[in-house]
Design a protein around this motif. Structure first.
Motif, PDB file in Angstrom:
ATOM      1  N   MET A  31       0.828  -1.211   0.000  1.00 18.19           N
ATOM      2  CA  MET A  31       0.000   0.000   0.000  1.00 18.19           C
ATOM      3  C   MET A  31       0.859   1.256   0.000  1.00 18.19           C
ATOM      4  O   MET A  31       0.585   2.222  -0.679  1.00 18.19           O
ATOM      5  N   MET A  32       1.924   1.235   0.820  1.00 18.12           N
ATOM      6  CA  MET A  32       2.678   2.474   1.013  1.00 18.12           C
ATOM      7  C   MET A  32       3.808   2.637   0.012  1.00 18.12           C
ATOM      8  O   MET A  32       4.354   3.731  -0.134  1.00 18.12           O
ATOM      9  N   LEU A  33       4.168   1.555  -0.701  1.00 16.64           N
ATOM     10  CA  LEU A  33       5.307   1.617  -1.616  1.00 16.64           C
ATOM     11  C   LEU A  33       5.181   2.800  -2.575  1.00 16.64           C
ATOM     12  O   LEU A  33       4.157   2.986  -3.205  1.00 16.64           O
ATOM     13  N   GLY A  34       6.248   3.580  -2.653  1.00 19.00           N
ATOM     14  CA  GLY A  34       6.248   4.718  -3.566  1.00 19.00           C
ATOM     15  C   GLY A  34       5.943   6.036  -2.878  1.00 19.00           C
ATOM     16  O   GLY A  34       6.340   7.096  -3.332  1.00 19.00           O
ATOM     17  N   ARG A  35       5.175   6.000  -1.780  1.00 19.38           N
ATOM     18  CA  ARG A  35       4.922   7.209  -0.999  1.00 19.38           C
ATOM     19  C   ARG A  35       4.824   6.818   0.469  1.00 19.38           C
ATOM     20  O   ARG A  35       3.753   6.842   1.075  1.00 19.38           O
ATOM     21  N   GLN A  51      12.036   6.428   9.939  1.00 22.06           N
ATOM     22  CA  GLN A  51      11.630   5.032   9.778  1.00 22.06           C
ATOM     23  C   GLN A  51      10.241   4.947   9.170  1.00 22.06           C
ATOM     24  O   GLN A  51       9.417   5.847   9.327  1.00 22.06           O
ATOM     25  N   LEU A  52       9.992   3.828   8.503  1.00 23.56           N
ATOM     26  CA  LEU A  52       8.660   3.578   7.953  1.00 23.56           C
ATOM     27  C   LEU A  52       7.638   3.609   9.083  1.00 23.56           C
ATOM     28  O   LEU A  52       7.834   3.001  10.122  1.00 23.56           O
ATOM     29  N   ASP A  53       6.531   4.305   8.847  1.00 21.39           N
ATOM     30  CA  ASP A  53       5.497   4.363   9.867  1.00 21.39           C
ATOM     31  C   ASP A  53       4.436   3.295   9.545  1.00 21.39           C
ATOM     32  O   ASP A  53       3.340   3.598   9.089  1.00 21.39           O
ATOM     33  N   SER A  54       4.801   2.042   9.789  1.00 25.29           N
ATOM     34  CA  SER A  54       3.921   0.932   9.407  1.00 25.29           C
ATOM     35  C   SER A  54       2.615   0.942  10.197  1.00 25.29           C
ATOM     36  O   SER A  54       1.556   0.589   9.670  1.00 25.29           O
ATOM     37  N   ALA A  55       2.698   1.349  11.447  1.00 20.62           N
ATOM     38  CA  ALA A  55       1.500   1.359  12.289  1.00 20.62           C
ATOM     39  C   ALA A  55       0.458   2.299  11.693  1.00 20.62           C
ATOM     40  O   ALA A  55      -0.736   1.972  11.612  1.00 20.62           O
ATOM     41  N   ARG A  56       0.937   3.469  11.242  1.00 21.75           N
ATOM     42  CA  ARG A  56       0.008   4.442  10.673  1.00 21.75           C
ATOM     43  C   ARG A  56      -0.645   3.884   9.404  1.00 21.75           C
ATOM     44  O   ARG A  56      -1.856   4.010   9.209  1.00 21.75           O
ATOM     45  N   VAL A  57       0.172   3.243   8.566  1.00 27.23           N
ATOM     46  CA  VAL A  57      -0.372   2.690   7.328  1.00 27.23           C
ATOM     47  C   VAL A  57      -1.417   1.621   7.639  1.00 27.23           C
ATOM     48  O   VAL A  57      -2.503   1.607   7.062  1.00 27.23           O
ATOM     49  N   ALA A  58      -1.094   0.732   8.580  1.00 26.83           N
ATOM     50  CA  ALA A  58      -2.031  -0.330   8.953  1.00 26.83           C
ATOM     51  C   ALA A  58      -3.351   0.272   9.430  1.00 26.83           C
ATOM     52  O   ALA A  58      -4.432  -0.192   9.063  1.00 26.83           O
TER      53      ALA A  58
END
Lengths: 293, 517
Positions: free
Chosen positions: B109-113, B120-127
């Motif tokens: 989902m987040m790849l590219g933006r 660091q990648l904010d994976s929690a926010r994306v989830a």
């Protein structure tokens, strides 16, 4: 004490592998085959020795090594990406080029076909084999750090995510606006710098550059990358495994029970066995070795 | 070119005018135009190779047009990049999913933006955001699952969510139903209608006319890289669209052509006999779990079912591509259970594999070479391949199966899906065979080629051969089969005579709601 000496020796041998394998991981995860690692290491060893010799500082030597490794890796990447040459062929060509070029410049700079003069390095003049003397060498710490930083970069940063996507499904990455080629150039440069640090460690540890001093270590590091299934921590374990095998070989060499030629085969035989053992489970990045459309 | 004024007052979301695009010698678009009003579902139809996907990839920024003008929401966007298209709210769901299988749903989902916090990648926010979006649109996904573990339907949900997550207001879908089961297709229509209600614009690339009639508001028909017609769905008919697509009248074969009226009694001399077949699968213990059936001369047994219920494994086991755990198979009375692929061919078995790219063709080989694959030993002089015989054979098959371009030396890769499929079918039907395994024989193939392939299958049946047909397209199974088996969970859930079967009857068996076999 014997155990400690064994561990110290293993770590000492493992450091160049750790550098080169962390470079191998990022290169291969981005889709570029890491066949040039051997060349980057040898190039790094040479540039490191030369820069250290003329500046009088091993730290400047490291900078020289990093610059040399990056330049070689970018040459490889340019040929493979821009000109879409076959990565295996170019990788081999880079290794051959560096072997010849270092010999040529060795003669040009130091009028010798075998060795450089003594260069400033890290560690004590009479480098001991104990853990304490190892700990004084900053490259030991850098080597361990390289693995940790690589894992963080690969799994926790946007760039790392892009690297993993570029090596696995570049079309998908392109379709969401990821500049795959640029991602790969950066990965190549990083792998060149890291492998070159591994080479520089050899030269600065021995306070000398000698022709072909990497002696296939880049290939062992590539094997560790694959054995470690393209994961920095597992690759580091593989490096330690190969280094332990080499240490064993050295210790057995002293024991003189088995013909030395057989003993010298141990690390390489183990490499083959290890790779054959994981080959079924090791799934490389799907786009490894393939240029983008 | 006939032109219909676009639906009254709604502002124009997309206007592509006179687009030209060629790849080497292939002219994919030769003056193609399309106009779509905001808030409508627009069907872009045409045969495979008509240039639909190219035109939409240009709109999505993957290719730059050689000539022509592109406008989105009134702004000139000619030759923009993928990133610019995404920023402007144009998202594309590709026919071959653009998802990285080794990454999680959230990572894709987040790849590219990628959002970051402290580098660091904010994976929690994306989830969190994905779960929220998932609730809002009714597209259920698990952000932490690996894409490789998803079913095709789930992967497509992720694709659609991915474009919405990037703020798409204009969604392009390239043949989205090719891989979906009937319930999944209904689900997709529900989602698309919901998006239309929210004022979003949808372009649907397809060549299935029932879909066009069901879901679209307006239609653009393309043929040979050009726009042939722009139509309003309520004012046209499937026959008219098909005619525009193909350029001549077509027999719409999808609905119930003549079938021989054979009864369910077991015929005395069956050509294909399968007994208690058990095949190991990658996940389930047995992908095929004790299947037995027989097919008589002059009979088509169709296997219906949602994909992933063992059809692939069954066919591959019969073809000799996958080991069997137990059970037996015989062709014309001869046990072939232990035979190699080649010996099975000699025993009279022919196989049209479900994935022509993976199993059916060597894409870089020429048409002529692909036409002799597996039978190369019949085209030799001494140890050497007999090129004259190969070219001769190619010319005959190209002629008989209307393969285009009619040039034996063209690599298979350069052909449209329909023509690639014709190569496979020509090859498999030109060998001496008694039993034909036909897996997804018309998948990703255009209307004209479907009509052709169906006619060939019927001819083969009428010539007294036995055909085992597996198709994800229920209409196709109903149109061709004399008997129909429904496969669910590795077993036959039902075996029915054609006259007793219909979509309504088969549906419950396909979802496992009923068992009768």
């Amino acid at each position: 004490m014997i155990v400690l000496a064994f561990l110290a020796q293993t770590l000492r041998i493992a450091i160049p592998y750790l550098f080169a394998a962390s470079g191998g991981v990022i290169s291969e995860r981005s889709g570029l085959i890491g066949l040039g690692l051997e060349g980057y290491m040898l190039g790094g060893a040479f540039c490191g020795a030369v820069a250290s010799y003329y500046s009088g500082s091993p730290w400047v030597g490291l900078l020289g090594a990093v610059a040399g490794g990056a330049a070689l890796a970018l040459l490889y990447a340019l040929t493979a990406i821009r000109f879409r040459a076959d990565q295996v062929v170019v990788g081999i060509a880079v290794n051959l080029l560096v072997t010849g070029a270092t010999r040529f410049f060795l003669r040009l700079a130091f009028h010798s076909s075998a060795n450089s003069p003594r260069v400033p390095g890290f560690g004590a003049e009479q480098s001991g084999t104990g853990l304490a003397s190892l700990a004084r060498n900053p490259l030991i710490w850098l080597g361990i750090l390289a693995i940790a930083v690589m894992a963080w970069l690969l799994y926790r940063t946007p760039y790392g995510l892009r690297v993993r996507a570029a090596g696995e499904h570049p079309e998908a990455a392109l379709s969401v606006g990821v500049p795959v080629d640029r991602v790969r150039y950066v990965a190549a440069a990083l792998s060149g710098m890291l492998a070159a640090l591994g080479g520089a460690y050899l030269a600065l540890d021995q306070h000398q550059f000698s022709a072909e001093m990497t002696a296939g270590r880049g290939f062992i590091a590539l094997a560790a990358t694959i054995f470690g299934r393209w994961d920095p921590f597992r690759a580091a374990l593989a490096c330690l495994f190969f280094a332990a095998a080499e240490t064993l070989q050295i210790q057995l060499q002293g024991a003189q029970v088995i013909p030395s030629q057989f003993v010298e085969m141990i690390p390489y035989a183990l490499t083959i066995v290890a790779l054959a053992g994981v080959v079924g489970r090791a799934v490389p990045p799907a786009a490894l070795g393939k240029a983008t459309e | 070119m006939s032109s219909v004024e676009s639906s009254a007052s709604a502002p124009i979301a997309i206007r592509l005018s006179d687009i030209y695009k060629s790849f080497g010698p292939v002219n994919a678009n030769r003056g193609a135009s399309i106009q779509v009003a905001r808030g409508e579902i627009h069907a872009l139809v045409g045969e495979n190779g008509a240039g639909k996907s190219t035109l939409m990839r240009i709109l999505g920024g993957m290719y730059a047009p050689d000539a022509g003008k592109m406008e989105v929401n009134g702004r000139d966007v000619t030759g923009w990049t993928t990133a610019e298209a995404i920023d402007a709210g144009v998202g594309m769901v590709h026919q071959h999913f653009m998802l990285v299988p080794t990454l999680t749903v959230a990572e894709n989902m987040m790849l590219g933006r990628e959002p970051t916090s402290r580098g660091q990648l904010d994976s929690a926010r994306v989830a969190r955001e994905v779960t929220e979006l998932s609730k809002r649109t009714g597209l259920a996904v698990h952000p932490q699952r690996k894409v490789a573990d998803l079913s095709v339907g789930e992967a497509q949900r992720v694709e659609i969510l991915k474009t919405l997550y990037r703020g798409a207001k204009i969604l392009i879908l390239d043949e989205p139903t090719a891989v979906l089961s009937p319930p999944e297709i209904d689900e997709l229509w529900r989602v698309l209608r919901g998006m239309r209600e929210r004022g979003e614009t949808i372009v649907l690339i397809t060549h299935k006319l029932d879909e066009v009639m069901e879901i679209s508001d307006t239609i653009t028909v393309m043929r040979h890289g050009q726009t042939i017609a722009q139509l309003t769905t309520t004012e046209t008919t499937p026959a008219a669209i098909a005619k525009a697509m193909v350029g001549r009248d077509v027999q719409l074969a999808t609905h119930y052509g003549e079938t021989s009226s054979r009864s369910l009694e077991l015929p005395s001399a069956s050509l294909l006999e399968v007994r208690d077949l058990v095949v190991d699968g990658p996940r389930r213990a047995s992908a095929v779990d004790g299947v037995g059936f027989s097919i008589a001369p002059g009979e088509i047994l169709g296997i219906a079912g949602v994909e992933g219920n063992g059809q692939t494994e069954l066919l591959e086991a019969l073809a000799g591509l996958r080991p069997v755990r137990s059970g037996s198979t015989s062709v014309a009375g001869r046990d072939i259970t232990a035979l190699s692929v080649k010996s099975r061919g000699d025993a009279g078995l022919s196989h049209i594999p479900e994935d022509r790219h993976a199993r059916g063709l060597v894409l870089d080989y020429t048409i002529a070479e692909n036409l002799i694959l597996g039978q190369q030993h019949r085209f030799t002089t001494g140890v050497r391949l007999d090129n004259d015989a190969i070219i001769d054979n190619a010319r005959r098959q190209i002629d008989a199966f209307d393969i285009r371009p009619a040039v034996p030396s063209v690599p298979a890769r350069a052909l449209s899906g329909g023509n690639q499929q014709k190569i496979v079918i020509a090859r498999e039907m030109s060998r001496g065979f008694q039993v034909l395994l036909a897996a997804q024989p018309t998948r990703g193939v255009d209307v004209g080629a479907i009509e052709f392939i169906h006619a060939r299958l019927r001819e083969t049946r009428n010539a007294g051969k036995a055909i085992l047909l597996v198709s994800a397209d229920l209409a196709e199974v109903l149109a061709l089969s004399d008997r129909i088996a429904v496969m669910y969970g590795g077993k036959f859930a039902a075996v029915l005579n054609r006259r007793d079967a219909s979509e309504e009857v088969l549906g419950p068996y396909m979802t496992g709601a009923e068992h009768a076999a």
